[in-house]
Design a protein around this motif. Structure first.
Motif, PDB file in Angstrom:
ATOM      1  N   SER A  50       0.964  -1.110  -0.075  1.00 33.50           N
ATOM      2  CA  SER A  50      -0.036  -0.057   0.023  1.00 33.50           C
ATOM      3  C   SER A  50       0.889   1.106   0.090  1.00 33.50           C
ATOM      4  O   SER A  50       1.954   1.220   0.209  1.00 33.50           O
ATOM      5  N   VAL A  51       0.302   2.459  -0.504  1.00 33.45           N
ATOM      6  CA  VAL A  51       1.121   3.530  -0.390  1.00 33.45           C
ATOM      7  C   VAL A  51       1.723   4.049   0.938  1.00 33.45           C
ATOM      8  O   VAL A  51       2.528   4.337   1.352  1.00 33.45           O
ATOM      9  N   LYS A  52       0.778   3.786   1.938  1.00 31.99           N
ATOM     10  CA  LYS A  52       1.149   4.235   3.173  1.00 31.99           C
ATOM     11  C   LYS A  52       2.548   3.466   3.612  1.00 31.99           C
ATOM     12  O   LYS A  52       3.219   4.089   4.670  1.00 31.99           O
TER      13      LYS A  52
ATOM     14  N   LYS B  50       5.491   4.318   1.985  1.00 27.40           N
ATOM     15  CA  LYS B  50       6.038   5.727   2.538  1.00 27.40           C
ATOM     16  C   LYS B  50       6.736   5.612   3.862  1.00 27.40           C
ATOM     17  O   LYS B  50       7.678   6.243   4.112  1.00 27.40           O
TER      18      LYS B  50
ATOM     19  N   ASP C   6      -2.873   6.838  -3.752  1.00 24.06           N
ATOM     20  CA  ASP C   6      -3.644   6.719  -2.486  1.00 24.06           C
ATOM     21  C   ASP C   6      -4.795   7.073  -2.600  1.00 24.06           C
ATOM     22  O   ASP C   6      -5.127   8.358  -2.420  1.00 24.06           O
TER      23      ASP C   6
ATOM     24  N   SER D 216      -7.329   7.243  -0.239  1.00 24.28           N
ATOM     25  CA  SER D 216      -7.704   7.710   0.874  1.00 24.28           C
ATOM     26  C   SER D 216      -7.570   9.270   0.849  1.00 24.28           C
ATOM     27  O   SER D 216      -8.317   9.972   1.464  1.00 24.28           O
ATOM     28  N   LYS D 217      -6.368   9.721   0.087  1.00 24.79           N
ATOM     29  CA  LYS D 217      -6.051  11.244   0.021  1.00 24.79           C
ATOM     30  C   LYS D 217      -6.144  11.667  -1.430  1.00 24.79           C
ATOM     31  O   LYS D 217      -6.059  12.712  -1.637  1.00 24.79           O
TER      32      LYS D 217
ATOM     33  N   TYR E 188       1.545   8.977  -6.125  1.00 30.90           N
ATOM     34  CA  TYR E 188       2.841   8.484  -5.143  1.00 30.90           C
ATOM     35  C   TYR E 188       3.639   7.745  -6.264  1.00 30.90           C
ATOM     36  O   TYR E 188       3.303   6.572  -6.663  1.00 30.90           O
TER      37      TYR E 188
END
Length: 253
Positions: A192-194, A197, A244, A246-247, A251
């Motif tokens: 996942s992106v989170k 990162k 992402d 959610s935002k 990314y």
């Protein structure tokens, strides 16, 4: 040089586990609580529920009694988790740990059939299996040494935990062991992106399998998105843009 091998039987494993648990949890030998621990160990070894193990044996406590007493002993989850990881750490033989340590991180799912799954925060949803899609979940860090799996630390995963929360706890447990892996290998569940990162921010070298999405190689218009990487015949470096949701942000990796 002669090499000696010794295979432990079930009773020896149980006795060894009980001796470590007695010391860590200050349990008196031959007390009632030790009997509950024996039943819990037996359930774990046979891959059964405590309720089923108790039902299969005569003149023993009910599953509810065993679970309630163990829950009282282990009710502080953080303290219990720290104690378990302390036990795991005490079994590590430092001379067997390679200088360039590679560890794997994955989720372990144990089926849950209780009727309170929706209201129980410790039960997570997962892919259906063995008649349920409700599970108790744990995340573990382990090393493969000489074709053997050695669990270094673990953490309980609840419904409220994000993947970053899980990784944060695992990194903390590994720091207590003074182990800094050369490479972290994650299963696809962490893609996942989170997470990516967060790993970059913590400067953790990692490998994560990607999810294959969009057009496949046999599509008339050719492959797209991550499927495009499956057509590569040589190793190379590429830039890929993840979303992402959610935002609603992009990314690049």
């Amino acid at each position: 040089m002669t090499h000696f091998k010794h295979n432990l039987n079930g009773k020896e494993v149980q006795a060894w586990c009980l001796s470590r648990l007695r010391k860590e949890f200050s349990i008196e030998e031959d007390c009632v609580l030790e009997e509950y621990m024996k039943l819990a160990l037996l359930a774990a070894a046979e891959g059964k529920s405590i309720h089923r193990v108790c039902d299969e044996r005569k003149n023993t406590a009910t599953g509810v009694t065993v679970r309630n007493n163990l829950h009282e002993l282990l009710k502080d989850r953080k303290v219990t988790e720290d104690r378990i990881n302390s036990l795991l750490g005490s079994m590590i033989v430092k001379k067997h740990i390679p200088e360039k340590l590679i560890v794997s991180v994955d989720y372990v799912y144990l089926e849950y059939y209780g009727k309170d799954a929706e209201s129980n925060p410790e039960v997570v949803r997962g892919k259906p299996g063995k008649g349920t899609n409700n599970f108790h979940c744990y995340a573990t860090v382990y090393a493969n040494l000489k074709s053997q799996r050695y669990t270094l630390c673990m953490t309980k995963v609840t419904r409220e935990d994000s993947k970053k929360d899980v990784l944060r706890r695992l990194f903390k447990h590994m720091a207590r062991l003074n182990l800094e892996p050369t490479v972290w290998l994650f299963d696809r569940g962490f893609y996942s992106v989170k997470v990516l990162k967060y790993l970059r921010r913590r400067r953790k070298p990692y490998i994560i399998p990607v999810h294959l999405r969009d057009r496949k190689p046999d599509h008339p218009n050719g492959p797209s998105s991550t499927f495009a990487f499956t057509t590569k015949t040589k190793s190379c470096f590429e830039t890929y843009e993840m979303t992402d949701y959610s935002k609603k942000a992009k990314y690049k990796i």
